[in-house]
Design an enzyme around this catalytic site. Structure first.
Site, PDB file in Angstrom:
ATOM      1  N   CYS A   1       3.089   5.853  -1.508  1.00 10.85           N
ATOM      2  CA  CYS A   1       2.639   5.572  -0.133  1.00 10.85           C
ATOM      3  C   CYS A   1       1.148   5.754   0.127  1.00 10.85           C
ATOM      4  O   CYS A   1       0.517   4.864   0.697  1.00 10.85           O
ATOM      5  CB  CYS A   1       3.430   6.436   0.851  1.00 10.85           C
ATOM      6  SG  CYS A   1       5.167   5.978   0.886  1.00 10.85           S
TER       7      CYS A   1
HETATM    8  N1  LIG Z   1       8.999   6.589  -0.951  1.00 11.22           N
HETATM    9  C1  LIG Z   1       8.651   7.337   0.069  1.00 11.22           C
HETATM   10  O1  LIG Z   1       8.529   8.546  -0.051  1.00 11.22           O
HETATM   11  C2  LIG Z   1       8.435   6.735   1.425  1.00 11.22           C
HETATM   12  C3  LIG Z   1       8.266   7.582   2.522  1.00 11.22           C
HETATM   13  C4  LIG Z   1       8.077   7.021   3.776  1.00 11.22           C
HETATM   14  C5  LIG Z   1       8.032   5.637   3.912  1.00 11.22           C
HETATM   15  N2  LIG Z   1       8.182   4.844   2.816  1.00 11.22           N
HETATM   16  C6  LIG Z   1       8.152   3.379   3.029  1.00 11.22           C
HETATM   17  O2  LIG Z   1       9.493   2.919   3.002  1.00 11.22           O
HETATM   18  C7  LIG Z   1       9.552   1.614   2.417  1.00 11.22           C
HETATM   19  C8  LIG Z   1      10.526   1.603   1.268  1.00 11.22           C
HETATM   20  O3  LIG Z   1      10.031   2.467   0.270  1.00 11.22           O
HETATM   21  P1  LIG Z   1      10.935   2.977  -0.931  1.00 11.22           P
HETATM   22  O4  LIG Z   1      10.135   4.018  -1.618  1.00 11.22           O
HETATM   23  O5  LIG Z   1      12.290   3.308  -0.452  1.00 11.22           O
HETATM   24  O6  LIG Z   1      11.009   1.653  -1.835  1.00 11.22           O
HETATM   25  P2  LIG Z   1      11.963   1.409  -3.094  1.00 11.22           P
HETATM   26  O7  LIG Z   1      11.276   0.384  -3.928  1.00 11.22           O
HETATM   27  O8  LIG Z   1      12.353   2.714  -3.702  1.00 11.22           O
HETATM   28  O9  LIG Z   1      13.282   0.768  -2.458  1.00 11.22           O
HETATM   29  C9  LIG Z   1      13.336  -0.497  -1.897  1.00 11.22           C
HETATM   30  C10 LIG Z   1      14.710  -1.116  -2.189  1.00 11.22           C
HETATM   31  O10 LIG Z   1      14.780  -2.385  -1.531  1.00 11.22           O
HETATM   32  C11 LIG Z   1      15.541  -3.243  -2.373  1.00 11.22           C
HETATM   33  N3  LIG Z   1      15.288  -4.637  -1.983  1.00 11.22           N
HETATM   34  C12 LIG Z   1      14.160  -5.372  -2.172  1.00 11.22           C
HETATM   35  N4  LIG Z   1      14.311  -6.591  -1.634  1.00 11.22           N
HETATM   36  C13 LIG Z   1      15.548  -6.638  -1.091  1.00 11.22           C
HETATM   37  C14 LIG Z   1      16.280  -7.634  -0.388  1.00 11.22           C
HETATM   38  N5  LIG Z   1      15.745  -8.817  -0.120  1.00 11.22           N
HETATM   39  N6  LIG Z   1      17.527  -7.319   0.003  1.00 11.22           N
HETATM   40  C15 LIG Z   1      18.071  -6.108  -0.259  1.00 11.22           C
HETATM   41  N7  LIG Z   1      17.421  -5.123  -0.904  1.00 11.22           N
HETATM   42  C16 LIG Z   1      16.167  -5.378  -1.321  1.00 11.22           C
HETATM   43  C17 LIG Z   1      15.079  -2.892  -3.763  1.00 11.22           C
HETATM   44  O11 LIG Z   1      16.028  -3.315  -4.738  1.00 11.22           O
HETATM   45  C18 LIG Z   1      14.980  -1.366  -3.663  1.00 11.22           C
HETATM   46  O12 LIG Z   1      16.197  -0.745  -4.018  1.00 11.22           O
HETATM   47  C19 LIG Z   1       8.121   1.255   2.052  1.00 11.22           C
HETATM   48  O13 LIG Z   1       7.538   0.549   3.110  1.00 11.22           O
HETATM   49  C20 LIG Z   1       7.454   2.607   1.943  1.00 11.22           C
HETATM   50  O14 LIG Z   1       6.081   2.543   2.195  1.00 11.22           O
HETATM   51  C21 LIG Z   1       8.392   5.359   1.580  1.00 11.22           C
END
Ligand SMILES: NC(=O)c1ccc[n+]([C@@H]2O[C@H](COP(=O)([O-])OP(=O)(O)OC[C@H]3O[C@@H](n4cnc5c(N)ncnc54)[C@H](O)[C@@H]3O)[C@@H](O)[C@H]2O)c1
Length: 460
Positions: free
Chosen positions: A273
């Site tokens: 992030c």
């Molecule tokens: N990782 C963190 O600690 C954190 C904390 C706060 C906010 N965020 C934000 O949250 C969001 C997600 O982050 P994350 O770390 O969970 O990402 P991630 O990559 O771990 O997970 C995203 C998931 O979405 C799935 N995906 C992608 N396209 C898809 C579709 N069309 N249909 C269904 N599923 C689909 C992927 O297969 C994956 O499992 C980002 O915007 C990130 O900035 C992350």
């Protein structure tokens, strides 16, 4: 409430599991079929291969097939849904702007299904990903293009730190909900009824745009704290004799106006992030003609921090890394997670390989299998030099020097292991100030080079 969570990664999976724990009927959908198969198996090892968070497998086991259901198809679960959370990746484009392609793609699957649903009850589509200010309106326009009836949009950014995902989903510091109508606020209040009116948790209702902005400002402020201590505190203590990093920290943060959070110094902050969010905010500033100098400096200081210790080793200790064997402890971007996205260890590995080391002897309590994917020799033959070990002891044995890159608690007791496995002269590069009794090691002839200290070696 019937809830769908789209995207079951680091954010979506804990969110779905904790919503299920609070008694909602939750359908967790992901297009990645292998992921869904792993979650459906209930096998903690297979779940942790994707998301390793303390307590998560237990919540999934507790709730699965009663309140929590995993699926790789949306078609059969749309009817009767109250809320749909989008927890999709929002990676950076080359110019720092946010890539919303995952978003658009998911919405183009979702919108026609919502348009054709039989029951026309109110449904809210909620953004949980970190998205540029105004993305809620994009969401709204796509839903409108598909003539989706009785739908609202909301922004409910996620603030959880990795490694504490379950704990912070159960007890967040705050819940921020941006929406346009009382009807949609009401749906979110029902979903988060355990947080609404909670005495400690701040429940903030605002516009979608403000909610989106809160997430960016919060994340970039946190990185600013970190970069301030790295760029000012650490630099001072490294450059001026007799400035103690620990005393400096204590003295400064004794002021109740000054945050203690972020006052540690390190070889940079990683994770999925911080880097991408600050780059995105810089881009958003530029797109409205605002200068982003402060944000740019914060970003640059953090990037510099990830690699400068190797340069210091060359400059201050005359180290020639060529053909050396280096033990590398810690690969994940921080403790309690196997996530290596933007981890400082990635830069350390590249820096060491670029300087011609013979081998890197890597150890991490959680991220070894993840590391094998990152350092796949099929991508770069130099990764053949990265070898993996099951303990710090094995990694340190036969190495010429040590680099500590992650703040795993178990590294705090390393001095005995170092003494047993690697006699002096031996260089310890400590990117996290993890060895409290370093003075004794120095006394015994070790060279200690840490962030926040000048290089320390025994006076002859
Ligand atoms: N990782 C963190 O600690 C954190 C904390 C706060 C906010 N965020 C934000 O949250 C969001 C997600 O982050 P994350 O770390 O969970 O990402 P991630 O990559 O771990 O997970 C995203 C998931 O979405 C799935 N995906 C992608 N396209 C898809 C579709 N069309 N249909 C269904 N599923 C689909 C992927 O297969 C994956 O499992 C980002 O915007 C990130 O900035 C992350």
């Amino acid at each position: 409430m019937k809830i769908i969570v789209i995207g079951t990664g680091f954010v979506g999976l804990p969110h779905a599991a904790v919503c299920a724990e609070y008694g909602h009927e939750v359908y967790a959908y992901d297009k990645d079929q292998d992921k869904i198969a792993a979650y459906c198996s209930g096998d903690p090892k297979r779940i942790e291969h994707y998301v390793a968070e303390p307590g998560l497998s237990a919540v999934i086991k507790e709730t699965m097939n009663r309140y929590l259901f995993f699926t790789d198809t949306l078609e059969d679960i749309i009817e009767g849904t109250d809320a749909i959370f989008l927890c999709l990746p929002t990676p950076p484009n080359h110019n720092g702007s946010t890539d919303l392609s995952y978003y658009r793609s998911a919405l183009h699957t979702l919108a026609p299904l919502l348009a054709n649903r039989q029951d026309q009850r109110r449904v809210v589509v909620i953004n949980k990903s970190t998205v540029p200010i105004g993305t809620g309106r994009l969401l709204e326009s796509i839903l409108r293009e598909h003539n989706v009836p009785n739908v609202g949009i909301a922004s409910n950014p996620e603030f959880l730190p990795e490694g504490e995902a379950v704990e912070k989903s159960r007890r967040p510091d705050r819940v921020v909900v941006g929406a346009d109508s009382e009807e949609d606020f009401r749906i979110l209040r029902r979903i988060y009824s355990q947080f609404y009116n909670h005495v400690r948790i701040k429940y903030i209702e605002t516009t979608p745009e403000t909610a989106e902005a809160i997430k960016y400002v919060a994340n970039t402020l946190l990185l600013t704290y970190i970069s301030f201590w790295n760029g000012v505190g650490a630099r001072l203590a490294e450059s001026f004799p007799n400035v103690s990093m620990e005393d400096l920290k204590r003295g400064v943060t004794a002021d109740s106006r000054i945050s203690t959070w972020g006052s540690y110094v390190s070889n940079g902050a990683g994770g999925s992030c911080f880097g991408k969010d600050i780059q995105s905010l810089i881009h958003q500033f530029k797109s409205v003609g605002q200068p982003a100098d402060l944000l740019q400096s914060v970003y640059d200081i953090n990037e510099y921090q990830k690699s400068y210790l190797l340069d210091r080793a060359v400059r201050e200790c005359g180290v020639n890394f060529n053909q050396k064997s280096v033990a590398l402890l810690g690969l994940s971007f921080k403790k309690q997670t196997n996530d290596m996205r933007d981890s400082s260890a990635l830069r350390v590995v590249e820096g060491l390989l670029g300087r011609g080391v013979r081998e890197i002897r890597a150890y991490d309590p959680m991220a070894l299998s993840e590391a094998r994917r990152w350092f796949d020799p099929a991508k770069n033959h130099l990764y053949e030099k990265v070898h993996y070990f099951e303990s710090p002891k094995e990694a340190i044995a036969t190495s010429d020097m040590l680099f500590i890159s992650t703040d795993w608690e178990e590294f705090r007791g390393l001095s005995r292991t170092i003494e047993q496995c690697a006699p002096p002269p031996y260089l310890i590069i400590d990117g996290r100030r993890m060895i409290p009794d370093y003075a004794e090691l120095v006394e015994r002839g070790y060279t200690y080079l840490a962030v926040g200290s000048p290089t320390l070696r025994r006076h002859k």
